[in-house]
Scaffold this active site. Structure first.
Site, mmCIF file in Angstrom:
data_model
loop_
_atom_site.group_PDB
_atom_site.id
_atom_site.type_symbol
_atom_site.label_atom_id
_atom_site.label_comp_id
_atom_site.label_asym_id
_atom_site.label_seq_id
_atom_site.Cartn_x
_atom_site.Cartn_y
_atom_site.Cartn_z
ATOM 1 N N HIS A 187 -41.082 -35.328 0.193
ATOM 2 C CA HIS A 187 -40.956 -36.484 1.094
ATOM 3 C C HIS A 187 -42.329 -36.917 1.580
ATOM 4 C CE1 HIS A 187 -40.446 -38.556 4.965
ATOM 5 N NE2 HIS A 187 -39.248 -38.931 4.531
ATOM 6 N N GLY A 188 -43.165 -35.957 1.960
ATOM 7 C CA GLY A 188 -44.533 -36.253 2.342
ATOM 8 C C GLY A 188 -44.784 -36.460 3.817
ATOM 9 N N ASP A 189 -43.719 -36.660 4.596
ATOM 10 C CA ASP A 189 -43.891 -36.890 6.038
ATOM 11 C C ASP A 189 -42.620 -36.462 6.766
ATOM 12 O OD1 ASP A 189 -45.173 -37.676 8.357
ATOM 13 O OD2 ASP A 189 -44.637 -39.792 8.155
ATOM 14 N N LEU A 190 -42.138 -35.284 6.443
ATOM 15 C CA LEU A 190 -40.812 -34.856 6.880
ATOM 16 C C LEU A 190 -40.791 -34.474 8.354
ATOM 17 C CD1 LEU A 190 -37.965 -34.357 5.726
ATOM 18 C CD2 LEU A 190 -38.635 -31.974 5.356
ATOM 19 N N LYS A 194 -37.151 -38.568 10.604
ATOM 20 C CA LYS A 194 -37.120 -39.174 9.266
ATOM 21 C C LYS A 194 -35.829 -38.826 8.522
ATOM 22 C CE LYS A 194 -41.332 -40.098 10.405
ATOM 23 N NZ LYS A 194 -42.540 -39.799 9.652
#
EC number: 2.7.1.95
Length: 263
Positions: A187-190, A194
């Site tokens: 996801h990269g920005d969990l 989010k």
């Protein structure tokens, strides 16, 4: 609405909706909630961020690729207009995890949801994923952001044990100390803001601009940090790793948390 740099086509799509600017997010994107029942969201980034993980064109591409793989919003319209990238999307299904569950009242459930997310991500076939967020890619992006004064850096908000005096010193460390990577979907920005939930299960994800191929440990440190900051008991970090069936790699966890200090 009059100040938005949008095309006549997009203006026609949204003119019937009540428009409220979102003030919660920390990214440089402008986000507007449109409507009250069947909501849409308009997310806008200016051309300085083109090609970075902040660019909503990248988020649009990932949302389209993720259809049928993960529950994500639907792309309604995308355009580049007058120096801006504009993404109109549907609302995610369910309720934000951060709103549905109180950290101190439902710690086990939150840990279960984080573990469910990681398992979902790692089950996705990434052979035709359109973006790679390897460390080489992220550090190249970071160099561009720092050089152009676009990095989201507030040294006062760094972790207390961060031993670096400025962003460039931290960048140099990250470039020198890159760990080996095993790429999976990330996801990269969990975080709990989010993730959407419905009937006790994960039902949606938002803010997908940093999603793509990345190391299998990339999302895990975000979960560990959230558990420690929001729940505060180390036994729940242990429960998280028990549910994943893995042992923590503390060096990688520390590395990826340091990387996030600059985004």
């Amino acid at each position: 609405m009059a100040k938005m740099r949008i095309s006549p086509e997009l203006k026609k799509l949204i003119e019937k909706y009540r428009c409220v600017k979102d003030t919660e997010g920390m990214s440089p994107a402008k986000v507007y909630k449109l409507g009250e029942n069947e909501n849409l969201y308009l997310k806008m980034t200016d051309s300085r961020y083109k090609g970075t993980t902040y660019d909503v064109e990248r988020e649009k591409d990932m949302m389209l690729w993720l259809e049928g793989k993960l529950p994500v919003p639907k792309v309604v319209h995308f355009e580049r207009h007058d120096g801006w990238s504009n993404l109109l999307m549907s609302e995610a299904d369910g309720v934000l995890c951060s709103e549905e569950y109180e950290d101190e009242q439902s710690p086990e459930k939150i840990i279960e949801l984080y573990a469910e997310c990681i398992r979902l991500f790692h089950s996705i076939d990434i052979s035709d994923c359109p973006y790679t967020n390897s460390l080489d890619s992220r550090l190249a992006e970071l160099d561009y952001l720092l050089n152009n004064d676009l990095a989201d850096v507030d040294c006062e908000n760094w972790e207390e044990d961060t031993p670096f005096k400025d962003p460039r010193e931290l960048y140099d460390f990250l470039k020198t100390e890159k760990p080996e990577e095993e790429l999976v979907f990330s996801h990269g920005d969990l975080g709990d803001s989010k993730i959407f939930v419905k009937d006790g299960k994960v039902s949606g994800f938002i803010d997908l601009g940093r999603s793509g191929r990345a190391d299998k440990w990339y999302d895990i440190p975000f979960c560990v940090r959230s558990i420690r900051e929001d729940i505060g008991e180390e036994q729940y970090v242990e429960l998280f790793f028990d549910l994943l069936g893995i042992k923590p790699d503390w060096e990688k966890i520390k590395y990826y948390i340091l990387l996030d200090e600059l985004f």
